[in-house]
Structures are given as structure tokens and as C-alpha cells.
Design a protein around this motif. Structure first.
Motif, PDB file in Angstrom:
ATOM      1  N   THR A 173       0.824  -1.209   0.000  1.00 45.24           N
ATOM      2  CA  THR A 173       0.000   0.000   0.000  1.00 45.24           C
ATOM      3  C   THR A 173       0.857   1.257   0.000  1.00 45.24           C
ATOM      4  O   THR A 173       0.611   2.201  -0.771  1.00 45.24           O
ATOM      5  N   ILE A 174       1.855   1.290   0.865  1.00 47.59           N
ATOM      6  CA  ILE A 174       2.749   2.445   0.938  1.00 47.59           C
ATOM      7  C   ILE A 174       3.470   2.652  -0.389  1.00 47.59           C
ATOM      8  O   ILE A 174       3.590   3.776  -0.886  1.00 47.59           O
ATOM      9  N   ASN A 175       3.940   1.580  -0.988  1.00 46.15           N
ATOM     10  CA  ASN A 175       4.634   1.694  -2.273  1.00 46.15           C
ATOM     11  C   ASN A 175       3.701   2.219  -3.365  1.00 46.15           C
ATOM     12  O   ASN A 175       4.107   3.004  -4.232  1.00 46.15           O
ATOM     13  N   ALA A 176       2.429   1.782  -3.330  1.00 50.41           N
ATOM     14  CA  ALA A 176       1.455   2.264  -4.313  1.00 50.41           C
ATOM     15  C   ALA A 176       1.218   3.764  -4.125  1.00 50.41           C
ATOM     16  O   ALA A 176       1.116   4.514  -5.108  1.00 50.41           O
ATOM     17  N   CYS A 177       1.124   4.209  -2.877  1.00 47.27           N
ATOM     18  CA  CYS A 177       0.942   5.635  -2.594  1.00 47.27           C
ATOM     19  C   CYS A 177       2.163   6.427  -3.050  1.00 47.27           C
ATOM     20  O   CYS A 177       2.038   7.516  -3.626  1.00 47.27           O
ATOM     21  N   TYR A 178       3.334   5.882  -2.791  1.00 44.64           N
ATOM     22  CA  TYR A 178       4.583   6.540  -3.178  1.00 44.64           C
ATOM     23  C   TYR A 178       4.661   6.709  -4.693  1.00 44.64           C
ATOM     24  O   TYR A 178       4.991   7.786  -5.205  1.00 44.64           O
ATOM     25  N   ASP A 179       4.303   5.658  -5.424  1.00 49.92           N
ATOM     26  CA  ASP A 179       4.304   5.731  -6.887  1.00 49.92           C
ATOM     27  C   ASP A 179       3.328   6.789  -7.386  1.00 49.92           C
ATOM     28  O   ASP A 179       3.625   7.547  -8.320  1.00 49.92           O
ATOM     29  N   GLU A 180       2.155   6.852  -6.747  1.00 48.05           N
ATOM     30  CA  GLU A 180       1.149   7.824  -7.165  1.00 48.05           C
ATOM     31  C   GLU A 180       1.583   9.245  -6.828  1.00 48.05           C
ATOM     32  O   GLU A 180       1.325  10.182  -7.587  1.00 48.05           O
ATOM     33  N   LEU A 181       2.266   9.427  -5.696  1.00 42.54           N
ATOM     34  CA  LEU A 181       2.778  10.747  -5.336  1.00 42.54           C
ATOM     35  C   LEU A 181       3.785  11.244  -6.369  1.00 42.54           C
ATOM     36  O   LEU A 181       3.787  12.414  -6.746  1.00 42.54           O
ATOM     37  N   ARG A 182       4.648  10.349  -6.821  1.00 43.89           N
ATOM     38  CA  ARG A 182       5.639  10.732  -7.831  1.00 43.89           C
ATOM     39  C   ARG A 182       4.972  11.072  -9.156  1.00 43.89           C
ATOM     40  O   ARG A 182       5.372  12.018  -9.832  1.00 43.89           O
ATOM     41  N   ARG A 183       3.926  10.308  -9.518  1.00 41.14           N
ATOM     42  CA  ARG A 183       3.199  10.621 -10.760  1.00 41.14           C
ATOM     43  C   ARG A 183       2.476  11.950 -10.638  1.00 41.14           C
ATOM     44  O   ARG A 183       2.421  12.734 -11.582  1.00 41.14           O
ATOM     45  N   ALA A 184       1.917  12.208  -9.445  1.00 42.74           N
ATOM     46  CA  ALA A 184       1.159  13.442  -9.237  1.00 42.74           C
ATOM     47  C   ALA A 184       2.057  14.660  -9.359  1.00 42.74           C
ATOM     48  O   ALA A 184       1.629  15.721  -9.829  1.00 42.74           O
ATOM     49  N   ARG A 185       3.329  14.548  -8.936  1.00 43.48           N
ATOM     50  CA  ARG A 185       4.249  15.673  -9.034  1.00 43.48           C
ATOM     51  C   ARG A 185       4.573  16.020 -10.484  1.00 43.48           C
ATOM     52  O   ARG A 185       4.902  17.157 -10.802  1.00 43.48           O
ATOM     53  N   SER A 186       4.435  15.036 -11.370  1.00 45.23           N
ATOM     54  CA  SER A 186       4.717  15.284 -12.786  1.00 45.23           C
ATOM     55  C   SER A 186       3.515  15.867 -13.513  1.00 45.23           C
ATOM     56  O   SER A 186       3.628  16.349 -14.622  1.00 45.23           O
ATOM     57  N   ARG A 187       2.350  15.817 -12.871  1.00 45.51           N
ATOM     58  CA  ARG A 187       1.140  16.415 -13.440  1.00 45.51           C
ATOM     59  C   ARG A 187       0.377  17.120 -12.328  1.00 45.51           C
ATOM     60  O   ARG A 187      -0.693  16.695 -11.909  1.00 45.51           O
ATOM     61  N   PRO A 188       0.932  18.221 -11.774  1.00 41.94           N
ATOM     62  CA  PRO A 188       0.315  18.911 -10.640  1.00 41.94           C
ATOM     63  C   PRO A 188      -1.073  19.433 -10.953  1.00 41.94           C
ATOM     64  O   PRO A 188      -1.362  19.865 -12.057  1.00 41.94           O
ATOM     65  N   GLU A 189      -1.931  19.381  -9.948  1.00 38.57           N
ATOM     66  CA  GLU A 189      -3.297  19.889 -10.092  1.00 38.57           C
ATOM     67  C   GLU A 189      -3.399  21.155  -9.253  1.00 38.57           C
ATOM     68  O   GLU A 189      -3.666  21.107  -8.071  1.00 38.57           O
ATOM     69  N   SER A 190      -3.169  22.278  -9.906  1.00 39.00           N
ATOM     70  CA  SER A 190      -3.069  23.537  -9.177  1.00 39.00           C
ATOM     71  C   SER A 190      -4.321  23.863  -8.401  1.00 39.00           C
ATOM     72  O   SER A 190      -4.271  24.472  -7.338  1.00 39.00           O
ATOM     73  N   ALA A 191      -5.474  23.466  -8.911  1.00 40.07           N
ATOM     74  CA  ALA A 191      -6.726  23.799  -8.232  1.00 40.07           C
ATOM     75  C   ALA A 191      -6.800  23.150  -6.866  1.00 40.07           C
ATOM     76  O   ALA A 191      -7.459  23.657  -5.961  1.00 40.07           O
ATOM     77  N   LEU A 192      -6.145  22.026  -6.688  1.00 43.68           N
ATOM     78  CA  LEU A 192      -6.185  21.323  -5.414  1.00 43.68           C
ATOM     79  C   LEU A 192      -5.088  21.803  -4.482  1.00 43.68           C
ATOM     80  O   LEU A 192      -5.231  21.740  -3.267  1.00 43.68           O
ATOM     81  N   SER A 193      -3.960  22.250  -5.024  1.00 47.08           N
ATOM     82  CA  SER A 193      -2.829  22.597  -4.178  1.00 47.08           C
ATOM     83  C   SER A 193      -2.773  24.081  -3.822  1.00 47.08           C
ATOM     84  O   SER A 193      -2.033  24.466  -2.927  1.00 47.08           O
ATOM     85  N   ASP A 194      -3.543  24.933  -4.514  1.00 45.43           N
ATOM     86  CA  ASP A 194      -3.512  26.359  -4.223  1.00 45.43           C
ATOM     87  C   ASP A 194      -4.147  26.634  -2.861  1.00 45.43           C
ATOM     88  O   ASP A 194      -5.234  26.146  -2.555  1.00 45.43           O
ATOM     89  N   ILE A 195      -3.482  27.445  -2.067  1.00 43.85           N
ATOM     90  CA  ILE A 195      -3.991  27.833  -0.756  1.00 43.85           C
ATOM     91  C   ILE A 195      -4.790  29.118  -0.913  1.00 43.85           C
ATOM     92  O   ILE A 195      -4.318  30.101  -1.497  1.00 43.85           O
ATOM     93  N   THR A 196      -6.002  29.119  -0.400  1.00 47.22           N
ATOM     94  CA  THR A 196      -6.886  30.277  -0.550  1.00 47.22           C
ATOM     95  C   THR A 196      -6.415  31.419   0.345  1.00 47.22           C
ATOM     96  O   THR A 196      -5.642  31.220   1.291  1.00 47.22           O
ATOM     97  N   ASP A 197      -6.934  32.615   0.068  1.00 41.37           N
ATOM     98  CA  ASP A 197      -6.575  33.774   0.892  1.00 41.37           C
ATOM     99  C   ASP A 197      -6.997  33.561   2.334  1.00 41.37           C
ATOM    100  O   ASP A 197      -6.268  33.907   3.271  1.00 41.37           O
ATOM    101  N   ASP A 198      -8.200  33.010   2.539  1.00 39.75           N
ATOM    102  CA  ASP A 198      -8.690  32.773   3.897  1.00 39.75           C
ATOM    103  C   ASP A 198      -7.788  31.797   4.647  1.00 39.75           C
ATOM    104  O   ASP A 198      -7.517  31.965   5.842  1.00 39.75           O
TER     105      ASP A 198
END
Length: 231
Positions: A122-147
Motif C-alpha cells: 500500500t505504501i509503495n502504491a501511494c509513493y508511486d502515485e505521489l511521484r506521478r502526481a508531481r509530474s502532473r500537478p493539479e493547481s486547483a487542489l494545491s492552491d492555498i486560498t486567501d482565507d
């Protein structure tokens, strides 16, 4: 289609049915676990090792039993890294698919329980997905709002434990961690969210304990740099 593939797809169908009532835009781990548990109660009479032996002998029902027994814990681990329900679903099914077709590699004689082996998968699967996610960032999810930036800068007092504040903390943690690389996010999540020891993390990831310590040190400095953008 082989019997082993049919067996896994039957198990996956049981899981999908349990998730139909959840919305696609939010993921509450406690609710998810209660729904998962409600589908079918696992039979605790047989050990994991006995179930593995039955699966190897061609008993697909035994794999469904193994799935029912461990899916909640797998969902909880994945939920530490990913909030989107569709992403959690995908990784859960990916984990159990890998487990199903890699049971020949598992052996209790090696000193690891099935539960520990499953956690590592499970941890290895999460790790693989984290690395893939860094290559295709989703700005809408990672942007911190003003509030959220205002809240972070104000540093919520320790006396404030409202439900709204807890949601902000959880959401902010995920957004801040998403700005780190896969290694940093992995080690901080396992150390702080899962409350694992350095030795336990080393066993799960296959890293040396010295690498875990160095990675944790660097990860905390990286997180401070990210926090410095808002404080």
C-alpha cells in the motif's frame, strides 16, 4: 478470462458497490470506513496465511474474504495521502490487484505477517502515485486560498478546536504537503500522521534507517520553507 482475474474483479465489484453512495467531491475517511464495514463482515475464524493458501489453491472466495478483512486499513493509509475519493478508489483497487497477482511472492516464513506485507504494498502504491502526481500537478487542489493563508498566518490558538478549524487544518496540511516531493511527503506523513517510528518506516519502505532520518530532517526543512511563504 482466467479464474484469477475473475476472482479479483468479483472482489472489486463488492468494493465499488460499497462506494456508490459517496459523493465525488469529498472524502471523509470515517464515513468511508463505516460504509466499507457495512457491506459484509469479514470472517475472523481463518488466519490471513490460511486464506492465502486457499487462494493459491484456486479459492477466489478466500481472496474476497481477505479483501473484506483488510480494505478498511488500506483505505485509511491511502486516505492519509489523498483526499479525492476517485483517487482513493483507484489506489485501493490497484493495491489489491497487485496483492492478488503477487501472492506467490508472499511467505510468512520470511518473518513478515501478511498485514505488514500488505502495508508495504500500500505504501509503495501511494509513493508511486505521489511521484506521478508531481509530474502532473493539479493547481486547483494545491492552491492555498486567501482565507487559509490568513488563518495560517494568525496561527490558530490551541484552545480553538472547532469543527471548522479542524477541517481547515486537514485541508491545509494536504495542500502544504502537496508542495513537497514524494520522498518528503512520504516520510512526514508516516512519521506524523501514521505516528510510525523510524524503524517501522524503514521496514515499510525498504529504506535504511539512516535514509529515513536524513529524509525526515530534510523534509521538515522543506516544509518550513513552504510555510515561510505564508507566515
Amino acid at each position: 478470462m482466467s479464474a484469477r482475474v475473475e476472482g479479483f474483479e468479483s472482489c472489486a465489484a463488492s468494493y465499488n458497490q460499497s462506494r456508490m453512495e459517496q459523493t465525488a467531491d469529498s472524502f471523509d475517511l470515517a464515513i468511508a470506513e463505516s460504509k466499507l464495514c457495512a457491506v459484509t463482515k469479514p470472517n475472523e475464524a481463518l488466519t490471513d496465511e490460511a486464506l492465502v493458501d486457499s487462494i493459491r489453491a484456486g479459492d477466489n472466495d478466500a481472496f474476497e474474504e481477505l479483501f473484506l478483512r483488510h480494505r478498511r486499513r488500506v483505505a485509511r493509509i491511502i486516505g492519509r495521502f489523498f483526499n479525492r475519493p476517485e483517487r482513493v478508489d483507484e489506489i485501493i483497487q490497484d493495491v489489491f490487484a497487485k496483492v492478488y497477482f503477487a501472492l506467490g511472492d508472499y511467505s510468512a516464513d520470511r518473518g513478515k505477517s501478511f498485514s505488514a506485507w500488505l502495508s508495504r504494498v500500500t505504501i509503495n502504491a501511494c509513493y508511486d502515485e505521489l511521484r506521478r502526481a508531481r509530474s502532473r500537478p493539479e493547481s486547483a487542489l494545491s492552491d492555498i486560498t486567501d482565507d487559509q493563508a490568513v488563518w495560517l498566518n494568525a496561527r490558530l490558538s490551541s484552545e480553538d478546536a472547532s469543527a471548522e478549524s479542524m477541517v481547515i487544518v486537514r485541508d491545509l496540511a494536504n495542500k502544504l504537503l502537496s508542495r513537497l516531493n514524494a520522498d518528503d511527503r512520504m516520510v512526514l506523513t508516516l512519521l506524523d500522521a501514521e505516528d510510525l517510528t523510524v524503524a517501522e518506516i524503514a521496514a515499510l519502505t525498504g529504506w535504511k534507517t539512516s535514509k529515513v532520518k536524513v529524509r525526515a530532517y530534510r523534509a521538515r526543512h522543506a516544509l518550513r520553507r513552504v510555510l515561510g511563504e505564508f507566515i
